[in-house]
Design an enzyme around this catalytic site. Structure first.
Site, PDB file in Angstrom:
ATOM      1  N   GLU A  54     -15.945  15.129  37.510  1.00  0.00           N
ATOM      2  CA  GLU A  54     -16.699  16.515  37.810  1.00  0.00           C
ATOM      3  C   GLU A  54     -16.845  15.921  39.621  1.00  0.00           C
ATOM      4  O   GLU A  54     -18.288  16.659  39.681  1.00  0.00           O
ATOM      5  CB  GLU A  54     -18.256  16.998  36.916  1.00  0.00           C
ATOM      6  CG  GLU A  54     -17.910  17.302  35.555  1.00  0.00           C
ATOM      7  CD  GLU A  54     -18.574  18.004  35.411  1.00  0.00           C
ATOM      8  OE1 GLU A  54     -19.423  18.717  36.142  1.00  0.00           O
ATOM      9  OE2 GLU A  54     -18.972  18.762  34.381  1.00  0.00           O
ATOM     10  N   HIS A 111     -19.700  21.473  37.329  1.00  0.00           N
ATOM     11  CA  HIS A 111     -18.765  21.143  37.973  1.00  0.00           C
ATOM     12  C   HIS A 111     -17.551  21.493  37.678  1.00  0.00           C
ATOM     13  O   HIS A 111     -17.232  21.027  37.088  1.00  0.00           O
ATOM     14  CB  HIS A 111     -18.919  20.193  38.916  1.00  0.00           C
ATOM     15  CG  HIS A 111     -20.183  19.228  39.638  1.00  0.00           C
ATOM     16  ND1 HIS A 111     -21.121  18.882  38.672  1.00  0.00           N
ATOM     17  CD2 HIS A 111     -20.917  19.608  40.491  1.00  0.00           C
ATOM     18  CE1 HIS A 111     -21.766  18.232  39.243  1.00  0.00           C
ATOM     19  NE2 HIS A 111     -22.322  19.421  40.315  1.00  0.00           N
ATOM     20  N   LYS A 138     -27.768  22.963  36.831  1.00  0.00           N
ATOM     21  CA  LYS A 138     -26.920  23.346  38.346  1.00  0.00           C
ATOM     22  C   LYS A 138     -25.879  23.768  37.727  1.00  0.00           C
ATOM     23  O   LYS A 138     -24.823  23.314  36.764  1.00  0.00           O
ATOM     24  CB  LYS A 138     -27.164  22.444  39.137  1.00  0.00           C
ATOM     25  CG  LYS A 138     -25.873  21.881  40.059  1.00  0.00           C
ATOM     26  CD  LYS A 138     -26.145  20.602  40.653  1.00  0.00           C
ATOM     27  CE  LYS A 138     -25.039  20.559  41.561  1.00  0.00           C
ATOM     28  NZ  LYS A 138     -25.131  19.566  41.924  1.00  0.00           N
TER      29      LYS A 138
END
Length: 221
Positions: A54, A111, A138
């Site tokens: 990621e 991500h 996140k």
């Protein structure tokens, strides 16, 4: 020293990326954390040892990653850690426990540097982060068109309603996604990353520029 730059720029929080370290050991990480803490007296420090899959700088064994994260948490020199959801519960559970036992906060993250997943997939990732004990959830994705930026903001808004007590950090990367970095708070994102001495992800803009735009929007919100 980049710590001096961050202090001069009045950063609300400073991310310390450790995945590019040569000869990485838990002892070196703790030494570095203590040195950084001595340079940053007031700014919270976010420790990130990003996994290669990621966006990490290089391949690092999971055992070594866990040792470094556990050691820096116990050192008391940092305030938050960012660790990826993809590591799975077996990896994450003991780290989250150590963090919370040490009074530290955990950002669980996802991500995608190639695309923006479906709305359902992004929502599911954030939901899984909440379920696993994230203090902050996140998501950062690469848009392949303007519609992807809007979809990420739509998911941000939906998650803000679904998980009102969990802070969110949602970002659409690259030049197309800059809007999400400076105006994401209008849709429910509580945190954004900006550049100090160097960028760590596509689309980051200098902190002074990000702060100026965000403050202008806040004045007129």
């Amino acid at each position: 020293m980049q710590a001096d730059v961050a202090h001069h720029l009045r950063a609300d929080l400073v991310e310390w990326r450790v995945d590019s370290y040569n000869e990485l050991t838990a002892e070196r990480v703790v030494e570095g954390a203590k040195a950084l803490r001595s340079a940053l007296h007031t700014e919270p420090i976010l420790f990130t040892l990003r996994i290669r899959a990621e966006g990490g700088a290089k391949e690092i064994g999971q055992d070594l990653r866990a040792q470094c994260i556990e050691a820096v948490l116990r050192s008391g020199a940092i305030d938050l850690i960012d660790v990826e959801l993809c590591n799975g519960p077996k990896f994450l559970k003991p780290i989250i426990k150590t963090a919370h036992d040490s009074g530290k906060r955990v950002i669980l993250s996802f991500h995608d540097f190639q695309a923006t997943p479906s709305n359902e997939a992004m929502f599911a990732n954030i939901s899984a982060m909440v379920d696993q004990g994230a203090d902050i959830a996140k998501v950062a994705c690469m848009p392949n068109g303007p519609a992807d930026v809007l979809r990420l903001l739509q998911v941000t808004f939906s998650c803000r309603q679904a998980f009102p007590s969990v802070p969110l950090c949602t970002t659409s990367m690259g030049s197309l996604g800059v809007l999400s970095r400076v105006a994401g708070f209008l849709y429910g994102s509580d945190m954004a990353f900006a550049a100090g001495a160097a960028v760590s992800a596509p689309g980051q803009i200098p902190i002074a520029e990000a702060r100026a735009v965000t403050e202008a929007l806040l004045r007129n919100a």
